[in-house]
Scaffold this motif. Structure first.
Motif, PDB file in Angstrom:
ATOM      1  N   SER A  12       0.850  -1.186   0.000  1.00 26.87           N
ATOM      2  CA  SER A  12       0.000   0.000   0.000  1.00 26.87           C
ATOM      3  C   SER A  12       0.890   1.242   0.000  1.00 26.87           C
ATOM      4  N   GLU A  13       0.334   2.342  -0.492  1.00 23.63           N
ATOM      5  CA  GLU A  13       1.082   3.591  -0.473  1.00 23.63           C
ATOM      6  C   GLU A  13       1.324   4.026   0.969  1.00 23.63           C
ATOM      7  N   PRO A  14       2.446   4.693   1.220  1.00 23.01           N
ATOM      8  CA  PRO A  14       2.703   5.202   2.570  1.00 23.01           C
ATOM      9  C   PRO A  14       1.552   6.091   3.034  1.00 23.01           C
ATOM     10  N   GLY A  15       1.135   5.894   4.271  1.00 20.70           N
ATOM     11  CA  GLY A  15       0.064   6.699   4.840  1.00 20.70           C
ATOM     12  C   GLY A  15      -1.341   6.262   4.459  1.00 20.70           C
ATOM     13  N   ALA A  16      -1.464   5.246   3.609  1.00 20.47           N
ATOM     14  CA  ALA A  16      -2.792   4.782   3.191  1.00 20.47           C
ATOM     15  C   ALA A  16      -3.492   4.067   4.343  1.00 20.47           C
ATOM     16  N   SER A  17      -4.806   4.069   4.299  1.00 20.76           N
ATOM     17  CA  SER A  17      -5.621   3.384   5.299  1.00 20.76           C
ATOM     18  C   SER A  17      -6.320   2.192   4.660  1.00 20.76           C
ATOM     19  N   ALA A  18      -6.703   1.248   5.501  1.00 20.12           N
ATOM     20  CA  ALA A  18      -7.473   0.107   5.023  1.00 20.12           C
ATOM     21  C   ALA A  18      -8.783   0.581   4.403  1.00 20.12           C
ATOM     22  N   VAL A  19      -9.183  -0.060   3.329  1.00 20.97           N
ATOM     23  CA  VAL A  19     -10.476   0.250   2.709  1.00 20.97           C
ATOM     24  C   VAL A  19     -11.574  -0.269   3.639  1.00 20.97           C
ATOM     25  N   PRO A  20     -12.533   0.567   4.000  1.00 22.98           N
ATOM     26  CA  PRO A  20     -13.607   0.110   4.891  1.00 22.98           C
ATOM     27  C   PRO A  20     -14.417  -1.032   4.256  1.00 22.98           C
ATOM     28  N   TRP A  21     -14.868  -1.942   5.091  1.00 21.88           N
ATOM     29  CA  TRP A  21     -15.671  -3.074   4.632  1.00 21.88           C
ATOM     30  C   TRP A  21     -16.919  -2.578   3.892  1.00 21.88           C
ATOM     31  N   ALA A  22     -17.486  -1.464   4.320  1.00 17.24           N
ATOM     32  CA  ALA A  22     -18.678  -0.922   3.646  1.00 17.24           C
ATOM     33  C   ALA A  22     -18.393  -0.613   2.182  1.00 17.24           C
ATOM     34  N   ASP A  23     -17.187  -0.158   1.862  1.00 19.80           N
ATOM     35  CA  ASP A  23     -16.835   0.122   0.467  1.00 19.80           C
ATOM     36  C   ASP A  23     -16.750  -1.167  -0.344  1.00 19.80           C
ATOM     37  N   VAL A  24     -16.232  -2.213   0.278  1.00 18.04           N
ATOM     38  CA  VAL A  24     -16.153  -3.516  -0.395  1.00 18.04           C
ATOM     39  C   VAL A  24     -17.558  -4.066  -0.622  1.00 18.04           C
ATOM     40  N   ARG A  87      -9.226  -0.569 -14.846  1.00 21.09           N
ATOM     41  CA  ARG A  87      -8.525   0.720 -14.801  1.00 21.09           C
ATOM     42  C   ARG A  87      -7.357   0.641 -13.823  1.00 21.09           C
ATOM     43  N   LEU A  88      -6.275   1.311 -14.149  1.00 13.38           N
ATOM     44  CA  LEU A  88      -5.072   1.283 -13.318  1.00 13.38           C
ATOM     45  C   LEU A  88      -5.136   2.255 -12.146  1.00 13.38           C
ATOM     46  N   HIS A  89      -5.718   3.435 -12.333  1.00 12.88           N
ATOM     47  CA  HIS A  89      -5.610   4.483 -11.320  1.00 12.88           C
ATOM     48  C   HIS A  89      -6.907   4.792 -10.573  1.00 12.88           C
ATOM     49  N   VAL A  90      -8.004   4.136 -10.915  1.00 14.91           N
ATOM     50  CA  VAL A  90      -9.266   4.389 -10.217  1.00 14.91           C
ATOM     51  C   VAL A  90     -10.002   3.073  -9.984  1.00 14.91           C
ATOM     52  N   GLY A  91     -10.830   3.075  -8.962  1.00 11.01           N
ATOM     53  CA  GLY A  91     -11.680   1.927  -8.710  1.00 11.01           C
ATOM     54  C   GLY A  91     -11.190   1.071  -7.557  1.00 11.01           C
ATOM     55  N   LEU A  92     -11.913   0.016  -7.342  1.00  9.17           N
ATOM     56  CA  LEU A  92     -11.614  -0.932  -6.272  1.00  9.17           C
ATOM     57  C   LEU A  92     -11.836  -2.331  -6.816  1.00  9.17           C
ATOM     58  N   ASP A  93     -10.796  -3.149  -6.790  1.00 11.46           N
ATOM     59  CA  ASP A  93     -10.909  -4.546  -7.194  1.00 11.46           C
ATOM     60  C   ASP A  93     -11.120  -5.389  -5.943  1.00 11.46           C
ATOM     61  N   VAL A  94     -11.982  -6.412  -6.047  1.00  8.92           N
ATOM     62  CA  VAL A  94     -12.335  -7.232  -4.897  1.00  8.92           C
ATOM     63  C   VAL A  94     -12.222  -8.703  -5.280  1.00  8.92           C
ATOM     64  N   ILE A  95     -11.608  -9.471  -4.393  1.00  5.27           N
ATOM     65  CA  ILE A  95     -11.423 -10.907  -4.582  1.00  5.27           C
ATOM     66  C   ILE A  95     -12.062 -11.624  -3.394  1.00  5.27           C
ATOM     67  N   ASN A 155      -6.466   4.572  -5.592  1.00  2.64           N
ATOM     68  CA  ASN A 155      -6.168   5.977  -5.395  1.00  2.64           C
ATOM     69  C   ASN A 155      -6.528   6.368  -3.973  1.00  2.64           C
ATOM     70  N   PRO A 156      -5.673   6.137  -3.001  1.00  7.94           N
ATOM     71  CA  PRO A 156      -4.303   5.639  -3.126  1.00  7.94           C
ATOM     72  C   PRO A 156      -4.290   4.119  -3.296  1.00  7.94           C
ATOM     73  N   TYR A 157      -3.120   3.607  -3.693  1.00  8.37           N
ATOM     74  CA  TYR A 157      -2.970   2.165  -3.826  1.00  8.37           C
ATOM     75  C   TYR A 157      -2.977   1.536  -2.439  1.00  8.37           C
ATOM     76  N   THR A 158      -3.864   0.531  -2.293  1.00  8.72           N
ATOM     77  CA  THR A 158      -3.984  -0.176  -1.010  1.00  8.72           C
ATOM     78  C   THR A 158      -4.214  -1.650  -1.273  1.00  8.72           C
ATOM     79  N   GLN A 159      -3.790  -2.451  -0.329  1.00 12.43           N
ATOM     80  CA  GLN A 159      -4.165  -3.855  -0.314  1.00 12.43           C
ATOM     81  C   GLN A 159      -4.692  -4.129   1.095  1.00 12.43           C
ATOM     82  N   THR A 160      -5.956  -4.527   1.166  1.00 14.09           N
ATOM     83  CA  THR A 160      -6.602  -4.768   2.435  1.00 14.09           C
ATOM     84  C   THR A 160      -7.148  -6.186   2.456  1.00 14.09           C
TER      85      THR A 160
END
Length: 165
Positions: A12-24, A87-95, A155-160
Motif C-alpha cells: 500500500s502507499e505510505p500513509g494509506a488506510s485500510a479500505v472500509p468493509w462498507a466500500d467492499v 482501470r489502473l488508477h481508479v476503482g476498487l478490485d475485490v477478490i 487511489n491511493p494504492y492499497t491492499q486490504t
C-alpha cells in the motif's frame, strides 16, 4: 457479518488506510460480472466470467450442470470470484475466496431467482433444487460464503485483507 480488517502496508502507499468493509460491500452489491476461478481435476486453472449476486453475506452464481466449472466444483469446491475495474488508477478490485456450496433450498432459490430478475433481468424458473432458463436448460446455483476477501484500492494504492471467523 463484520470481518477483521488488515491493511497490508507492504503493498500500500505510505500513509494509506485500510479500505472500509462498507466500500467492499458496495462493490460486491453493485457488480454484475465476476470472474470465477476453479481448478480442473488435472490441476490446471479454469477461469470464466459470469454474473453473480451478493445476498445475505454470500456471493451466489449459477452454472449449467454440464459445464466445466460444475465438474471442477464437484471435485474441488474451493474457488475464487473476482470483480472490479480494468482501470489502473481508479476503482476498487475485490477478490472473494471461499468454498462453493450448492443451493438447493426452494425458498432460497425463489428469493435468488427474484434477485437475478430484478438486478440482471434474467428469468429463471425454480425447479426442485435448480434453476431452469427459458430454453429449459438446468442451472445449479452455488453460494460462496467468504473465508477471506482482498481489496485493491487504486487511489491511493492499497491492499486490504478481510478475514471471517
Amino acid at each position: 457479518m463484520e470481518p477483521n480488517v488488515e491493511l497490508n502496508a507492504d503493498y500500500s502507499e505510505p500513509g494509506a488506510s485500510a479500505v472500509p468493509w462498507a466500500d467492499v460491500l458496495a462493490v460486491l452489491t453493485a457488480s454484475e460480472m465476476f470472474w470465477l476461478s476453479t481448478v480442473r481435476r488435472t490441476g490446471r486453472p479454469h477461469v470464466t466470467p459470469l454474473p453473480a449476486i451478493w445476498h445475505e453475506d454470500v456471493l451466489h452464481f449459477c452454472t449449467g450442470d454440464q459445464e466445466q466449472k460444475s465438474a471442477n466444483l464437484l471435485a474441488n469446491p474451493a474457488c475464487v470470484l473476482t470483480t472490479g475495474t480494468n482501470r489502473l488508477h481508479v476503482g476498487l478490485d475485490v477478490i472473494v475466496e471461499g468454498t462453493a456450496v450448492r443451493v438447493t433450498d426452494r425458498d432460497r432459490l425463489v428469493r435468488l431467482a427474484g434477485l437475478w430478475k430484478s438486478k440482471l433481468d434474467w428469468d429463471f424458473e425454480v425447479g426442485d433444487d435448480v434453476f431452469h432458463d427459458a430454453d429449459g436448460r438446468t442451472a445449479w446455483v452455488f453460494g460462496v460464503a467468504p473465508d477471506k476477501v482482498l481489496s485493491f484500492g487504486k487511489n491511493p494504492y492499497t491492499q486490504t485483507r478481510y478475514l471471517f471467523s
